[in-house]
Enzyme design. Structure first.
Site, PDB file in Angstrom:
ATOM      1  N   ASP A 428       0.831  -1.208   0.000  1.00  0.00           N
ATOM      2  CA  ASP A 428       0.000   0.000   0.000  1.00  0.00           C
ATOM      3  C   ASP A 428       0.866   1.258   0.000  1.00  0.00           C
ATOM      4  O   ASP A 428       2.080   1.202   0.275  1.00  0.00           O
ATOM      5  CB  ASP A 428      -0.903  -0.041   1.251  1.00  0.00           C
ATOM      6  N   ASP A 487     -10.599   1.505  -3.812  1.00  0.00           N
ATOM      7  CA  ASP A 487     -11.057   1.095  -2.480  1.00  0.00           C
ATOM      8  C   ASP A 487     -12.553   0.843  -2.443  1.00  0.00           C
ATOM      9  O   ASP A 487     -13.045   0.211  -1.514  1.00  0.00           O
ATOM     10  CB  ASP A 487     -10.703   2.168  -1.440  1.00  0.00           C
TER      11      ASP A 487
HETATM   12  C1  DGJ Z   1      -5.943   1.621   1.752  1.00  0.00           C
HETATM   13  C2  DGJ Z   1      -6.220   0.408   0.926  1.00  0.00           C
HETATM   14  O1  DGJ Z   1      -6.598   0.757  -0.351  1.00  0.00           O
HETATM   15  C3  DGJ Z   1      -7.263  -0.442   1.639  1.00  0.00           C
HETATM   16  O2  DGJ Z   1      -7.643  -1.520   0.836  1.00  0.00           O
HETATM   17  C4  DGJ Z   1      -6.688  -0.890   2.945  1.00  0.00           C
HETATM   18  O3  DGJ Z   1      -5.596  -1.741   2.720  1.00  0.00           O
HETATM   19  C5  DGJ Z   1      -6.276   0.307   3.772  1.00  0.00           C
HETATM   20  N1  DGJ Z   1      -5.436   1.224   3.028  1.00  0.00           N
HETATM   21  C6  DGJ Z   1      -5.562  -0.119   5.015  1.00  0.00           C
HETATM   22  O4  DGJ Z   1      -5.067   0.937   5.723  1.00  0.00           O
END
Ligand code: DGJ
Length: 680
Positions: A428, A487
């Site tokens: 991430d 997301d």
């Molecule tokens: C952002 C990501 O896109 C999510 O899927 C998740 O992993 C969160 N961060 C976790 O902090």
């Protein structure tokens, strides 16, 4: 200006071509044509108007220059040796006092043109490089621009505008590719669509600051292209040092955007590192448990996941020291001793025993001020001397170009991968880089970190995630195996996001998850069928607390996973087809096998329409493109409202031209059709 044309050279592949004119002096080759392969051509066919490589003011070029470098702004490049050509490549070497430039043009068998330049300081003092961009000419017929913008949880929103005089520049200074990245900048003939019109497109394969641009000059010359966006002084070459631009990827099509899609997908699929094993069904824990990590609960979730057919269990954010919420812990890549007294191995073993792979979340480039790492090394933050950028999500960025930072991260990630027997990393990156003294070195360093980690752990797969889909580009994909597309798991928004991310990436690279009935991010309630139909057209998975599902839901999920498993070879190798339709209230997308004997198409109704009367809905006609006109097919609905085609046989041409009438679905309903050649 050059003398006379001495020679024409054409790079050609898969119907596309780039035609160069060479002069009998030391001026750089000029591009006279990019588009359809013209076959054999002579100098006389082209005249002398053309765009020199790395055009600058001394060429009479008044647009954005190809190169800006030096102690003074105007470089005059001259060939140092004759250009080297093959049928699909051109290498050119040129110099000016104090600088040498090598240009590489590679036309892949799929018709994707990759271009990059390397500049080397041959002087005895420092040179700055401010611009090194790749530009290709497009003809007058290119009158409209399509590119993308977006935001967190709504990436790749298309925007269409006239290709007018002036510069349309999509500049990104976020230090990551960006939710609002242009992604692909396409120009085309008026009204170009998914299946019709000529289109010229460019994608810059780079995860740091970058630009895509389309520029039309008063003399009617028009170009598209781009490169890395460097801030003043960011790249200073000492004597002997070099700077290499990111690869710029260009594609031309005379079959609309589907032609561009096809070239990009086939190019990606041809790479040796492209994932070829079946893409495993994922269960990601993020929206299932967030930071509430509890071994018993996670084991129960893993059991339930295995029961419905999941093949990869990914433990998301929340497992490391101090990470009880998003205020602390980034940088401290040790399993939290209070929550995980025996480390992650007990969960990893449990997952492996149930036949699933084990995945783990990291955000390696980031640090929370509330972490042991920051307390020990506040100077490891990527910042101008004596200044801290503002925090975002309570975090700063680490300076990966600092060898100590790089070594620490490589070591901690490697130890965790070994100790916790990790098969997959969700990598991430949750903030823009603000006031970063350098983004170029940072971007190269993260690429090197991916590579070093994979070298130590050759089995490891890595997902590029950046607050959802903010790091999606061909640069990061050199080192990673899929992207987290967005997301949002809201299937209505996802239909658009996946459709347009899919202009660049094939389905197997786009993570697509089924979430709960009420989407966490938008609050929208949708049917399980709609969610499943949407996630089917990517690298499919779940992001849901399955222990809370009803037996009916679990049975439906298991059926969907069975459908995904039996369809993934088709979905992950076939050609993506988007039929042209006037109806913007719904999305139709399909994948057709190479032999055209098998296809899956989904029809998703996004919003209401004037003809969508719930009591007596007017049928709509679905037309399925991309099939073989002379083949005969049967149709079956494999997901969604039942429709019986009663063994009817349809010709491929009829399916494309007449189509089949189906009930217009209600908003947020979807159905998936399986189309098979008769007898197959
Ligand atoms: C952002 C990501 O896109 C999510 O899927 C998740 O992993 C969160 N961060 C976790 O902090």
């Amino acid at each position: 200006m050059p003398d006379t044309i001495q020679q024409i050279h054409t790079l050609a592949a898969d119907g596309a071509a780039l035609v160069f004119a060479l002069s009998n002096d030391d001026t750089l080759p000029r591009i006279v044509h990019w588009g359809a392969d013209p076959g054999s051509a002579t100098a006389a066919d082209y005249g002398s108007s053309a765009l020199p490589l790395l055009a600058g003011q001394h060429d009479g070029w008044q647009g954005r220059p190809g190169i800006v470098a030096g102690p003074f702004p105007h470089v005059r490049l001259r060939l140092t040796e004759p250009p080297t050509f093959t049928a699909t490549t051109l290498t050119v070497k040129a110099s000016d006092a104090g600088i040498e430039v090598v240009g590489e043009y590679v036309l892949t068998p799929e018709g994707v043109l990759r271009i990059r330049y390397t500049a080397t300081n041959t002087d005895s003092s420092a040179w700055n490089i401010s611009d090194l961009r790749c530009l290709l000419p497009v003809p007058d017929e290119a009158q409209e621009i399509l590119d993308f913008t977006g935001r967190w949880a709504l990436e790749r929103v298309p925007q269409r505008l006239a290709f007018a005089f002036g510069t349309h520049a999509r500049e990104n200074r976020r230090g990551r590719t960006g939710h609002d990245a242009a992604t692909v900048l396409a120009v085309g003939t008026p009204g170009f669509s998914h299946r019709a019109g000529q289109v010229w497109a460019v994608h810059i394969g780079w995860s740091g600051n970058h630009e895509h641009l389309a520029e039309r000059l008063p003399d009617a010359t028009a170009v598209i292209g781009g490169g890395e966006l460097l801030h003043p002084g960011e790249v200073t070459l000492r004597p002997g040092q070099s700077y290499t631009s990111p690869w710029a990827y260009f594609a031309w099509s005379d079959t609309g955007l589907d032609g561009i899609r096809g070239r990009f997908h086939r190019y990606l699929r041809s790479r040796p590192q492209h994932p070829r094993k079946p893409r495993p069904v994922v269960l990601n824990t993020w929206e299932a448990v967030y930071f509430n990590h509890d071994l018993g609960k996670l084991k129960a979730l893993a059991d339930q996941a295995a029961d419905v057919g999941v093949e990869r269990f990914v433990l998301d954010d929340g497992w490391f020291r101090y990470r009880r919420d998003d205020h602390a812990g980034l940088g401290d890549w040790f399993a939290d001793e209070t929550v995980w007294p025996d480390g992650l191995k007990p969960l990893a073993d449990h997952v492996h025993e149930r036949g699933m792979q084990f995945g783990l979340w990291f955000e390696p480039e980031m640090v929370n001020p509330n972490s042991d790492l920051y307390r020990a090394h506040p100077d490891w933050v990527l910042a101008d001397p004596g200044r801290l950028p503002y925090e975002f999500r309570q975090q700063h960025t680490l300076d990966l170009a600092n060898p100590s930072v790089f070594a620490y991260l490589l070591d901690r990630l490697s130890v965790m991968v070994t100790e916790a027997t990790v098969d997959f990393i969700k990598w991430d990156h949750n903030r823009d880089l603000i006031e970063a003294p350098q983004v170029h070195d940072q971007t190269l360093a993260v690429y090197q970190l991916f590579a070093a980690l994979k070298q130590r752990h050759p089995h490891l797969e890595i997902e590029s995630c950046s607050s959802g889909g903010a790091r999606i580009d061909f640069g990061v994909l050199e080192h990673t195996d899929r992207v987290w597309t967005s997301d949002t798991n809201d299937p209505l928004d996802r239909q658009q996001i996946q459709l347009w991310t899919g202009l660049l990436l094939p389905p197997e690279l786009m993570g697509a998850h089924v979430g709960p009935e009420k989407t966490h991010i938008t609050g929208r309630v949708t049917s399980l069928g709609m969610r499943c139909a949407t996630a089917l057209f990517g690298h499919a998975g779940l992001e849901w607390d399955l222990t809370s599902c009803s037996p009916r839901e679990l049975a439906e999920i298991a059926d969907w996973i069975t459908l995904y498993k039996r369809s993934r070879e088709l979905l992950h190798t076939g050609a993506v087809v988007v039929p042209d339709r006037a109806d913007e209230s719904s999305v139709v997308i399909g994948v057709v096998s190479a032999d055209q004997a098998h296809a899956l198409f989904s029809y998703a109704q996004l919003t209401s329409t004037p003809s969508n009367t719930p009591l007596s809905p007017a049928p709509i006609r679905l037309r399925f493109a991309g099939l073989a006109p002379l083949m005969e097919y049967t149709l079956k609905v494999v997901l969604g409202p039942d429709l019986d085609f009663d063994g009817a046989v349809f010709g491929g041409r009829a399916l494309e031209t007449i189509g089949v009438p189906v009930r217009r679905l209600n908003p947020a309903e979807a159905m998936v059709f399986e189309i098979r050649k008769v007898g197959s």
